[in-house]
Design a protein around this motif. Structure first.
Motif, PDB file in Angstrom:
ATOM      1  N   LEU A 141       0.706  -1.164  -0.066  1.00  0.00           N
ATOM      2  CA  LEU A 141       0.122  -0.175  -0.140  1.00  0.00           C
ATOM      3  C   LEU A 141       0.787   1.237   0.192  1.00  0.00           C
ATOM      4  O   LEU A 141       0.803   2.174  -0.607  1.00  0.00           O
ATOM      5  N   ARG A 142       1.918   0.995   0.724  1.00  0.00           N
ATOM      6  CA  ARG A 142       2.947   2.468   0.898  1.00  0.00           C
ATOM      7  C   ARG A 142       3.470   2.348  -0.540  1.00  0.00           C
ATOM      8  O   ARG A 142       3.726   3.626  -0.974  1.00  0.00           O
ATOM      9  N   SER A 143       4.057   1.547  -0.968  1.00  0.00           N
ATOM     10  CA  SER A 143       4.758   1.563  -2.398  1.00  0.00           C
ATOM     11  C   SER A 143       4.523   0.243  -3.324  1.00  0.00           C
ATOM     12  O   SER A 143       4.106  -0.613  -2.774  1.00  0.00           O
ATOM     13  N   ASP A 180      -2.458  -4.959  -8.922  1.00  0.00           N
ATOM     14  CA  ASP A 180      -3.606  -5.329  -8.399  1.00  0.00           C
ATOM     15  C   ASP A 180      -3.363  -6.840  -7.860  1.00  0.00           C
ATOM     16  O   ASP A 180      -4.063  -7.326  -6.946  1.00  0.00           O
ATOM     17  N   LEU A 181      -2.754  -7.784  -8.742  1.00  0.00           N
ATOM     18  CA  LEU A 181      -2.635  -9.082  -8.385  1.00  0.00           C
ATOM     19  C   LEU A 181      -1.587  -9.105  -7.034  1.00  0.00           C
ATOM     20  O   LEU A 181      -1.922 -10.060  -6.125  1.00  0.00           O
ATOM     21  N   LEU A 182      -0.897  -8.359  -7.068  1.00  0.00           N
ATOM     22  CA  LEU A 182       0.002  -8.357  -5.647  1.00  0.00           C
ATOM     23  C   LEU A 182      -0.689  -7.906  -4.599  1.00  0.00           C
ATOM     24  O   LEU A 182      -0.345  -8.765  -3.530  1.00  0.00           O
ATOM     25  N   LEU A 183      -1.427  -6.970  -4.756  1.00  0.00           N
ATOM     26  CA  LEU A 183      -2.180  -6.384  -3.476  1.00  0.00           C
ATOM     27  C   LEU A 183      -3.278  -7.551  -2.945  1.00  0.00           C
ATOM     28  O   LEU A 183      -3.409  -7.923  -1.910  1.00  0.00           O
ATOM     29  N   ALA A 231      -7.112   4.018   1.692  1.00  0.00           N
ATOM     30  CA  ALA A 231      -7.369   4.848   2.741  1.00  0.00           C
ATOM     31  C   ALA A 231      -6.704   4.772   4.052  1.00  0.00           C
ATOM     32  O   ALA A 231      -6.493   5.770   4.754  1.00  0.00           O
ATOM     33  N   ARG A 232      -5.772   3.752   4.119  1.00  0.00           N
ATOM     34  CA  ARG A 232      -4.921   3.530   5.742  1.00  0.00           C
ATOM     35  C   ARG A 232      -3.748   4.166   5.045  1.00  0.00           C
ATOM     36  O   ARG A 232      -2.814   4.139   6.144  1.00  0.00           O
ATOM     37  N   SER A 233      -3.243   4.203   3.820  1.00  0.00           N
ATOM     38  CA  SER A 233      -1.879   4.699   3.651  1.00  0.00           C
ATOM     39  C   SER A 233      -2.052   5.936   2.604  1.00  0.00           C
ATOM     40  O   SER A 233      -2.075   5.932   1.593  1.00  0.00           O
ATOM     41  N   THR A 234      -1.687   7.130   3.367  1.00  0.00           N
ATOM     42  CA  THR A 234      -1.671   8.528   2.574  1.00  0.00           C
ATOM     43  C   THR A 234      -0.537   8.419   1.872  1.00  0.00           C
ATOM     44  O   THR A 234      -0.682   9.057   0.621  1.00  0.00           O
ATOM     45  N   ALA A 238      -1.053   8.782  -2.288  1.00  0.00           N
ATOM     46  CA  ALA A 238      -0.433   9.991  -2.935  1.00  0.00           C
ATOM     47  C   ALA A 238       0.336   9.565  -4.158  1.00  0.00           C
ATOM     48  O   ALA A 238       0.559  10.456  -5.198  1.00  0.00           O
ATOM     49  N   ARG A 239       1.065   8.530  -3.975  1.00  0.00           N
ATOM     50  CA  ARG A 239       1.815   8.052  -5.020  1.00  0.00           C
ATOM     51  C   ARG A 239       1.148   7.770  -6.231  1.00  0.00           C
ATOM     52  O   ARG A 239       1.291   8.250  -7.464  1.00  0.00           O
ATOM     53  N   ILE A 240      -0.064   7.179  -6.010  1.00  0.00           N
ATOM     54  CA  ILE A 240      -1.024   6.792  -7.368  1.00  0.00           C
ATOM     55  C   ILE A 240      -1.583   7.998  -7.773  1.00  0.00           C
ATOM     56  O   ILE A 240      -1.560   8.235  -8.841  1.00  0.00           O
TER      57      ILE A 240
END
Length: 301
Positions: A141-143, A180-183, A231-234, A238-240
């Motif tokens: 989520l962060r990267s 998407d597959l990784l998430l 929503a848990r990772s600003t 922000a990256r996306i």
């Protein structure tokens, strides 16, 4: 004899690059048999009769699902005969020890997806990018962790056909299908990787996606909507948002670029993609030039 691994290679109008990729798969140092499923998306099926597969098998077929990368990969997954499925892009290649090094990772039932490090070959030379040994959902989520490249992915066939699910064919232009597959994989367990550059990723030629800015806008917007975990990772959001802003800027849609850049900077004032988006939107530099400069350094947008 049941193959050890089915390697799905989605391809379109890249006959020489495809042959390079297939040769690298046939050269793997594994005792078992490899099945290579070549899925031709919107181009004539080529049996690659000039390549001798030896003890391995090469199965060419047409994409029977949604046009594009996601549908082509799913055609291959559903045709796979082996208990494990690997992906390799038709313009990439593997080093001989790639499969042998990562196969043991899936002996751990908690690992849903296995990968390797990558060696990027670009106009600026070679760049090795090594992923962490283990990655969870919070990390992704962060990267995006671009060291986890789809040409290195290895998964269980049963997971792709079952609890994990196939590649998302609803993603606009199939953009971000690997993320998407990784998430989804990290939501079920762990993503593990061999920290060696065993997959060669070629950035020394134009990607199908390098100029498909509209597909990038729509694809990344789709991912934000699909995964409420952002929503848990600003920082990750922000990256996306910065990537979407950059794509709008490359399209010349400055108002939209400014809107998304503002969203990105509200979430993370240090997000560099937002600032690049504003530069592109103001036509201080072209999007293609920025991407080319990043690729030459082994980086992506």
């Amino acid at each position: 004899m049941t193959p050890l691994v089915t390697v799905v290679v989605a391809t379109r109008d890249r006959p020489q690059l495809l042959r390079r990729a297939v040769r690298s798969i046939l050269a793997q140092d594994v005792a078992g048999r490899i099945e290579i499923v070549l899925v031709f998306d919107g181009s004539p099926v080529d049996p690659l009769a000039d390549l001798g597969p030896g003890r391995h098998a090469v199965r060419p077929m047409a994409n029977t699902r949604a046009p594009g990368l996601a549908g082509a990969r799913n055609t291959g997954v559903l045709a796979a005969s082996a208990p494990l499925v690997a992906f390799c892009d038709d313009d990439d290649e593997w080093l001989p020890g790639k499969l042998a090094a990562q196969l043991p990772l899936l002996d751990d039932p908690g690992v849903v997806l296995a990968a390797t490090g990558i060696r990027i070959r670009s106009s600026g030379g070679e760049h090795d990018r090594l992923p962490p040994a283990s990655v969870g959902l919070g990390d992704l989520l962060r990267s995006r962790i671009t060291e986890l490249h789809p040409s290195s992915f290895l998964l269980r066939t049963a997971d792709l056909r079952g609890r994990l699910g196939l590649v998302d064919e609803d993603l606009p232009a199939s953009y971000g299908e690997d993320y998407d597959l990784l998430l989804r994989a990290a939501g079920l367990g762990r993503v593990a990787a061999v920290a060696e550059p065993l997959t060669i990723v070629h950035w020394d030629r134009t990607s199908y996606f390098s100029e498909r800015w509209r597909g990038i806008v729509d694809g990344l917007g789709y991912l934000l909507d699909k995964h409420p975990e952002f929503a848990r990772s600003t920082r990750g959001r922000a990256r996306i948002e910065g990537q979407i802003a950059f794509a709008h800027g490359a399209l010349g849609a400055f108002r939209s670029a400014r809107h998304w850049a503002g969203r990105s900077l509200r979430d993370d004032l240090r997000q560099p993609r937002a600032y690049l988006a504003l530069c592109v939107g103001l036509r201080l530099v072209s999007g293609e030039r920025v991407v080319a400069a990043l690729n030459a350094r082994g980086r992506g947008m």
